[in-house]
Design a protein around this motif. Structure first.
Motif, PDB file in Angstrom:
ATOM      1  N   ASN A  38     -39.468   5.784 -77.435  1.00  0.00           N
ATOM      2  CA  ASN A  38     -40.205   6.337 -76.307  1.00  0.00           C
ATOM      3  C   ASN A  38     -41.445   7.031 -76.858  1.00  0.00           C
ATOM      4  O   ASN A  38     -41.440   8.227 -77.116  1.00  0.00           O
ATOM      5  CB  ASN A  38     -39.311   7.303 -75.528  1.00  0.00           C
ATOM      6  N   ASP A  39     -42.496   6.238 -77.080  1.00  0.00           N
ATOM      7  CA  ASP A  39     -43.710   6.739 -77.718  1.00  0.00           C
ATOM      8  C   ASP A  39     -44.885   5.977 -77.134  1.00  0.00           C
ATOM      9  O   ASP A  39     -45.005   4.758 -77.330  1.00  0.00           O
ATOM     10  CB  ASP A  39     -43.605   6.518 -79.235  1.00  0.00           C
ATOM     11  N   GLU A  40     -45.755   6.667 -76.410  1.00  0.00           N
ATOM     12  CA  GLU A  40     -46.872   5.997 -75.742  1.00  0.00           C
ATOM     13  C   GLU A  40     -47.872   5.386 -76.714  1.00  0.00           C
ATOM     14  O   GLU A  40     -48.673   4.541 -76.349  1.00  0.00           O
ATOM     15  CB  GLU A  40     -47.578   6.951 -74.763  1.00  0.00           C
ATOM     16  N   PRO A  58     -35.627   0.488 -79.280  1.00  0.00           N
ATOM     17  CA  PRO A  58     -36.687   1.029 -78.426  1.00  0.00           C
ATOM     18  C   PRO A  58     -37.036   2.465 -78.810  1.00  0.00           C
ATOM     19  O   PRO A  58     -36.158   3.259 -79.149  1.00  0.00           O
ATOM     20  CB  PRO A  58     -36.083   0.970 -77.023  1.00  0.00           C
ATOM     21  N   ARG A 104     -41.788   0.050 -77.861  1.00  0.00           N
ATOM     22  CA  ARG A 104     -41.358   0.514 -76.541  1.00  0.00           C
ATOM     23  C   ARG A 104     -40.384  -0.470 -75.896  1.00  0.00           C
ATOM     24  O   ARG A 104     -39.514  -0.071 -75.130  1.00  0.00           O
ATOM     25  CB  ARG A 104     -42.571   0.741 -75.632  1.00  0.00           C
ATOM     26  N   SER A 105     -40.510  -1.775 -76.239  1.00  0.00           N
ATOM     27  CA  SER A 105     -39.607  -2.793 -75.698  1.00  0.00           C
ATOM     28  C   SER A 105     -38.823  -3.481 -76.805  1.00  0.00           C
ATOM     29  O   SER A 105     -38.290  -4.572 -76.602  1.00  0.00           O
ATOM     30  CB  SER A 105     -40.406  -3.851 -74.926  1.00  0.00           C
ATOM     31  N   SER A 132     -46.653   0.087 -79.496  1.00  0.00           N
ATOM     32  CA  SER A 132     -46.767  -1.141 -78.716  1.00  0.00           C
ATOM     33  C   SER A 132     -45.378  -1.556 -78.244  1.00  0.00           C
ATOM     34  O   SER A 132     -44.366  -1.065 -78.749  1.00  0.00           O
ATOM     35  CB  SER A 132     -47.370  -2.258 -79.572  1.00  0.00           C
ATOM     36  N   GLY A 133     -45.338  -2.492 -77.301  1.00  0.00           N
ATOM     37  CA  GLY A 133     -44.058  -2.990 -76.801  1.00  0.00           C
ATOM     38  C   GLY A 133     -43.208  -3.579 -77.920  1.00  0.00           C
ATOM     39  O   GLY A 133     -42.044  -3.239 -78.086  1.00  0.00           O
ATOM     40  N   HIS A 137     -43.794  -3.549 -81.656  1.00  0.00           N
ATOM     41  CA  HIS A 137     -44.731  -2.926 -82.594  1.00  0.00           C
ATOM     42  C   HIS A 137     -44.548  -3.414 -84.035  1.00  0.00           C
ATOM     43  O   HIS A 137     -45.509  -3.782 -84.700  1.00  0.00           O
ATOM     44  CB  HIS A 137     -44.553  -1.413 -82.528  1.00  0.00           C
ATOM     45  N   THR A 156     -43.895   8.388 -83.913  1.00  0.00           N
ATOM     46  CA  THR A 156     -42.484   8.415 -84.309  1.00  0.00           C
ATOM     47  C   THR A 156     -42.378   8.111 -85.809  1.00  0.00           C
ATOM     48  O   THR A 156     -42.888   7.101 -86.284  1.00  0.00           O
ATOM     49  CB  THR A 156     -41.692   7.367 -83.519  1.00  0.00           C
TER      50      THR A 156
END
Length: 148
Positions: free
Chosen positions: A88-90, A86, A81-82, A93-94, A96, A141
Motif C-alpha cells: 500500500n504505497d502510492e 501487494p 500495488r497489484s 507501480s501496480g 513494480h 516501502t
C-alpha cells in the motif's frame, strides 16, 4: 505444450539476452506468446536429442521483512500495488518489481516502474542478485532480505 523445464530454460535464455542487450527490452511476462514460442524453439534446437532436463539448482526460500510483517517465498513473485506481494504505497507501480529464483540464487528486477526499484540505496536497471541484509526500496516501502 512445452515442459516446465523447457519453459524455464527459454525464460532464462531470454533474461540473459535482455541483460546483455544495449536497449530496453520487456520482461518475459510482457513478451508476446509468439516470441516466447520462438525462444522455446531456439532452446530446444540447441539441446542434444538425448538430453534429459533435470530440476535446476534448489533455491533456498526468500524471507523478506517489511515493517512488522515477515513473508516467506519459495517461487517467483511480483511486488507492487497489484503484485502477488501487494504493498500500500502510492509511489509504487501496480506491478513494480519481480523477484525471481535462478541458478540457485534470488534476484530482483524492476518492471519499468516510474519511481524505480532501489537496492541498498542504488537504483537498479537490470536484475540484481540478493543476499541476506540487502534493503530493497519500492516507492517509500523498504524491505529487508532476512534470508536469500
Amino acid at each position: 505444450m512445452p515442459s516446465p523445464d523447457l519453459q524455464r530454460l527459454a525464460q532464462t535464455a531470454y533474461k540473459a539476452h535482455r541483460d546483455a542487450h544495449p536497449g530496453p527490452l520487456p520482461p518475459w511476462e510482457q513478451v508476446t506468446e509468439q516470441e516466447q514460442r520462438a525462444w522455446k524453439a531456439a532452446v530446444a534446437a540447441v539441446l542434444p536429442s538425448d538430453a534429459t532436463l533435470a530440476e535446476g539448482t534448489p533455491v533456498q526460500s526468500l524471507i523478506i521483512q517489511a515493517g512488522d510483517q515477515t513473508r516467506v517465498f519459495h517461487t517467483d513473485f511480483t511486488v507492487g500495488r497489484s503484485g502477488s506481494l501487494p504493498i500500500n504505497d502510492e509511489r509504487a507501480s501496480g506491478q513494480h518489481a519481480h523477484f525471481l529464483a535462478a541458478h540457485g540464487f534470488w534476484y530482483v528486477e524492476d518492471l519499468g516502474s516510474t519511481n524505480g526499484t532501489w537496492l541498498n540505496g542504488r537504483r537498479i536497471f537490470q536484475g540484481q542478485r540478493l543476499k541476506k541484509g540487502d534493503k530493497v526500496k519500492i516507492g517509500r516501502t523498504v524491505m529487508v532480505i532476512v534470508a536469500a
